[in-house]
Structure formats: C-alpha cells, structure tokens
Write a protein that holds these residues in place. Structure first.
Motif, PDB file in Angstrom:
ATOM      1  N   LEU A 195       4.966  26.848   0.603  1.00  0.00           N
ATOM      2  CA  LEU A 195       5.859  25.821   0.061  1.00  0.00           C
ATOM      3  C   LEU A 195       6.532  25.002   1.154  1.00  0.00           C
ATOM      4  N   ARG A 196       6.087  25.170   2.404  1.00  0.00           N
ATOM      5  CA  ARG A 196       6.627  24.430   3.533  1.00  0.00           C
ATOM      6  C   ARG A 196       5.538  23.590   4.192  1.00  0.00           C
ATOM      7  N   LEU A 197       5.959  22.508   4.833  1.00  0.00           N
ATOM      8  CA  LEU A 197       5.016  21.671   5.557  1.00  0.00           C
ATOM      9  C   LEU A 197       4.427  22.454   6.730  1.00  0.00           C
ATOM     10  N   PRO A 198       3.160  22.250   7.051  1.00  0.00           N
ATOM     11  CA  PRO A 198       2.543  22.978   8.168  1.00  0.00           C
ATOM     12  C   PRO A 198       3.303  22.768   9.476  1.00  0.00           C
ATOM     13  N   GLY A 199       3.697  23.864  10.094  1.00  0.00           N
ATOM     14  CA  GLY A 199       4.409  23.802  11.354  1.00  0.00           C
ATOM     15  C   GLY A 199       5.876  23.446  11.247  1.00  0.00           C
ATOM     16  N   ASP A 200       6.386  23.272  10.027  1.00  0.00           N
ATOM     17  CA  ASP A 200       7.794  22.904   9.836  1.00  0.00           C
ATOM     18  C   ASP A 200       8.402  23.791   8.739  1.00  0.00           C
ATOM     19  N   PRO A 201       8.917  24.961   9.089  1.00  0.00           N
ATOM     20  CA  PRO A 201       9.457  25.883   8.076  1.00  0.00           C
ATOM     21  C   PRO A 201      10.650  25.313   7.311  1.00  0.00           C
ATOM     22  N   ASN A 202      11.294  24.289   7.832  1.00  0.00           N
ATOM     23  CA  ASN A 202      12.433  23.692   7.143  1.00  0.00           C
ATOM     24  C   ASN A 202      12.033  22.516   6.249  1.00  0.00           C
ATOM     25  N   GLY A 203      10.766  22.118   6.291  1.00  0.00           N
ATOM     26  CA  GLY A 203      10.308  20.968   5.516  1.00  0.00           C
ATOM     27  C   GLY A 203       9.646  21.382   4.219  1.00  0.00           C
ATOM     28  N   LEU A 204      10.245  21.022   3.079  1.00  0.00           N
ATOM     29  CA  LEU A 204       9.685  21.358   1.773  1.00  0.00           C
ATOM     30  C   LEU A 204       8.488  20.465   1.465  1.00  0.00           C
ATOM     31  N   ILE A 205       7.469  21.030   0.832  1.00  0.00           N
ATOM     32  CA  ILE A 205       6.361  20.216   0.370  1.00  0.00           C
ATOM     33  C   ILE A 205       6.819  19.419  -0.856  1.00  0.00           C
ATOM     34  N   GLY A 206       6.111  18.365  -1.150  1.00  0.00           N
ATOM     35  CA  GLY A 206       6.437  17.569  -2.323  1.00  0.00           C
ATOM     36  C   GLY A 206       7.335  16.405  -2.000  1.00  0.00           C
ATOM     37  N   PRO A 207       7.466  15.472  -2.958  1.00  0.00           N
ATOM     38  CA  PRO A 207       8.300  14.275  -2.752  1.00  0.00           C
ATOM     39  C   PRO A 207       9.786  14.600  -2.715  1.00  0.00           C
ATOM     40  N   LYS A 208      10.557  13.641  -2.255  1.00  0.00           N
ATOM     41  CA  LYS A 208      11.996  13.839  -2.110  1.00  0.00           C
ATOM     42  C   LYS A 208      12.664  14.117  -3.449  1.00  0.00           C
ATOM     43  N   TRP A 209      12.205  13.426  -4.496  1.00  0.00           N
ATOM     44  CA  TRP A 209      12.849  13.609  -5.796  1.00  0.00           C
ATOM     45  C   TRP A 209      12.697  15.052  -6.294  1.00  0.00           C
ATOM     46  N   LEU A 210      11.592  15.713  -5.890  1.00  0.00           N
ATOM     47  CA  LEU A 210      11.397  17.107  -6.285  1.00  0.00           C
ATOM     48  C   LEU A 210      12.411  18.017  -5.607  1.00  0.00           C
ATOM     49  N   HIS A 211      12.744  17.696  -4.354  1.00  0.00           N
ATOM     50  CA  HIS A 211      13.754  18.489  -3.639  1.00  0.00           C
ATOM     51  C   HIS A 211      15.101  18.391  -4.358  1.00  0.00           C
ATOM     52  N   VAL A 212      15.455  17.160  -4.738  1.00  0.00           N
ATOM     53  CA  VAL A 212      16.731  16.942  -5.432  1.00  0.00           C
ATOM     54  C   VAL A 212      16.723  17.625  -6.793  1.00  0.00           C
ATOM     55  N   ALA A 213      15.611  17.493  -7.507  1.00  0.00           N
ATOM     56  CA  ALA A 213      15.513  18.112  -8.836  1.00  0.00           C
ATOM     57  C   ALA A 213      15.636  19.626  -8.752  1.00  0.00           C
ATOM     58  N   ALA A 214      15.012  20.227  -7.739  1.00  0.00           N
ATOM     59  CA  ALA A 214      15.088  21.679  -7.577  1.00  0.00           C
ATOM     60  C   ALA A 214      16.523  22.127  -7.326  1.00  0.00           C
ATOM     61  N   ALA A 215      17.253  21.357  -6.505  1.00  0.00           N
ATOM     62  CA  ALA A 215      18.649  21.698  -6.237  1.00  0.00           C
ATOM     63  C   ALA A 215      19.496  21.577  -7.501  1.00  0.00           C
ATOM     64  N   ASP A 216      19.190  20.567  -8.324  1.00  0.00           N
ATOM     65  CA  ASP A 216      19.923  20.407  -9.585  1.00  0.00           C
ATOM     66  C   ASP A 216      19.612  21.551 -10.552  1.00  0.00           C
ATOM     67  N   VAL A 217      18.330  21.901 -10.661  1.00  0.00           N
ATOM     68  CA  VAL A 217      17.923  22.948 -11.596  1.00  0.00           C
ATOM     69  C   VAL A 217      18.482  24.305 -11.181  1.00  0.00           C
ATOM     70  N   THR A 218      18.477  24.585  -9.888  1.00  0.00           N
ATOM     71  CA  THR A 218      18.946  25.898  -9.437  1.00  0.00           C
ATOM     72  C   THR A 218      20.419  26.120  -9.769  1.00  0.00           C
ATOM     73  N   ALA A 219      21.189  25.014  -9.864  1.00  0.00           N
ATOM     74  CA  ALA A 219      22.607  25.140 -10.210  1.00  0.00           C
ATOM     75  C   ALA A 219      22.801  25.654 -11.634  1.00  0.00           C
ATOM     76  N   LEU A 220      21.788  25.497 -12.494  1.00  0.00           N
ATOM     77  CA  LEU A 220      21.897  25.983 -13.867  1.00  0.00           C
ATOM     78  C   LEU A 220      21.997  27.509 -13.924  1.00  0.00           C
ATOM     79  N   GLY A 221      21.576  28.189 -12.854  1.00  0.00           N
ATOM     80  CA  GLY A 221      21.659  29.642 -12.825  1.00  0.00           C
ATOM     81  C   GLY A 221      22.844  30.175 -12.055  1.00  0.00           C
ATOM     82  N   SER A 222      23.749  29.287 -11.659  1.00  0.00           N
ATOM     83  CA  SER A 222      24.922  29.731 -10.902  1.00  0.00           C
ATOM     84  C   SER A 222      25.948  30.389 -11.816  1.00  0.00           C
ATOM     85  N   ILE A 223      26.796  31.210 -11.227  1.00  0.00           N
ATOM     86  CA  ILE A 223      27.854  31.874 -11.994  1.00  0.00           C
ATOM     87  C   ILE A 223      28.767  30.849 -12.653  1.00  0.00           C
ATOM     88  N   THR A 224      29.054  29.752 -11.939  1.00  0.00           N
ATOM     89  CA  THR A 224      29.955  28.734 -12.481  1.00  0.00           C
ATOM     90  C   THR A 224      29.389  28.093 -13.733  1.00  0.00           C
TER      91      THR A 224
END
Length: 247
Positions: A63-92
């Motif tokens: 799930l990371r770009l080759p040679g870049d462990p900090n780089g997520l695969i996929g478009p930028k909007w997917l990164h933002v969407a994942a961060a939004d979705v993950t908040a749905l499982g937070s305690i808050t």
C-alpha cells in the motif's frame, strides 16, 4: 380437561412463520458469535507466535509507493477519504452515535434495546482496551503512518468498536423496519461501514492487517453475544408482561 383448539392456517400459520424467523435469527447470531470468537482466538495465537509478521508487513508495503514507505498509493482524494472514514471508528464519533441512539430509544421507551446498545458499546471499549494492554503489540513504524495513533495495536479498537456499534444499531434498525429490503439495507450498511473503517486503518498504516481482522472478528462476536443475551432474556419473559415490545 385441557382443550386444544384446531389448527387454523389463516390464523396460526403467520404466527408459526414469525416464530421460525425469530429462531433462525438467533441461530444466525450464534453462528456469527462462534465464528468470530474462533477466528479471534486463531488470530491471537498466530500473532502471539509472530506468524503473521511477514504477511502484515507485505500488505503494508503493498500500500506504499516503491521505495517510499511514507507515500500512500492512490490519488490524493483517496488519502483524504481514508482519513475521513477512519474517524467514524473513533471513540469520539462512536460515543456521539451511541448517545444519540440511546436518547432516541429512551424517548421511545425501548428499554431493552437501549440496554443492548449501552452494554455493547461499554463492554466493547473495556474488552478492546484490556486486550490491547494484554498483548502489548507495537504498531507499524512511524514512517508508515499517515495519521497519529496511540496505545498498543492488537486488536484494532477502531475495527472492533465500529463493528460493535454499527452492527448493533443495524440489527435494531432491521428489527424496526417493516420490509425485507429495508432490513437488508440496514444490516448491509452496518457491515459496509465496519469494513471501511477497518480497511482505512490498514491503508493509513496505523494497524497491521491481523489487528483489523481480529478487531472485526471480536467486534462481530461481541455484538452478537449482546443480541443473543437480550433475545434469551426476552424469550424467558424477564421483561414482564405480554405487551412488552420484543427485540
């Protein structure tokens, strides 16, 4: 002498079918409970022995770009969407959902349903935190993480608690829904939300895949355990009175 009335299909058949559906629902819940518990036990054993390490790391690197462990695969909007979705499982967020659900059920005087949600959510938090500290598993390295995360990794609290809350509410919504397609929609939406939250934790690099699989398994098992307990309580007539609403 005791008299038995003759069987009348128009009167008695709908009652028998309704009773059969209730029993089938309980059997399905027990199967999910048993399957989830067994899956969690198997995963916890594998994790404790370190047998999932290679698989977990392979998924994370895929799930990371080759040679870049900090780089997520996929478009930028997917990164933002994942961060939004993950908040749905937070305690808050889940806490707010539970409070609103409890307020609705109490206003409708659905006492047993409110108790199921409260015990399910509260017990889920206690079980999740207890197991995290018991296993004490380290999260993926910081270089892989796209968002902040604290406390031990196994099992995934986001995956487990989202499964507990969403599946419990989905089951209750299906109970109130008059049509089968609405019931299917309620349960399907609950499962989809739980899957999305768990998948986002893997994608964002804050959990190993085995953490999320264990969280889903245990969350589904605990949600069904609460449902089955409430169902058994209802069947034994502990709520009192034939006019009480049934789960």
């Amino acid at each position: 002498m005791m008299r038995f009335s003759a069987f009348q299909p128009r009167r008695d058949l709908p009652r028998l079918l309704a009773a059969a559906r209730i029993e089938l629902g309980a059997v399905a819940a027990l199967l999910v409970l048993a399957g989830g518990a067994l899956a969690f036990l198997a995963l916890s054993d594998e994790v404790a022995e370190g047998d999932t390490a290679a698989f977990d790391l392979a998924v994370l690197k895929a799930l990371r770009l080759p040679g870049d462990p900090n780089g997520l695969i996929g478009p930028k909007w997917l990164h933002v969407a994942a961060a939004d979705v993950t908040a749905l499982g937070s305690i808050t967020v889940l806490g707010l959902v539970v409070v609103l659900a409890l307020a609705l059920m109490l206003s409708l005087r659905r006492w047993s349903e409110a108790l199921v949600v409260l015990v399910g959510a509260g017990g889920g938090v206690a079980i999740s935190q207890g197991l995290k500290h018991l296993f004490g598993r380290e999260r993926p390295q910081l270089v892989y993480r796209a968002v902040e995360a604290a406390n031990p990794s196994f099992p995934s609290g986001h995956a487990m608690l989202s499964a507990v809350v969403f599946l419990t509410l989905g089951a209750l919504a299906a109970r109130f829904a008059p049509r089968r397609r609405v019931k299917a929609l309620a349960l399907g939406a609950a499962v989809l939300l739980s899957l999305l939250v768990g998948a986002s934790r893997i994608y964002l690099g804050v959990h190993w895949t085995s953490d999320v699989l264990a969280g889903w398994s245990l969350g589904a098992a605990w949600a069904m355990a609460c449902w089955v307990a409430a169902w058994a309580w209802e069947r034994r007539g502990w709520r009192g009175g034939p006019k009480a609403d049934r789960l």
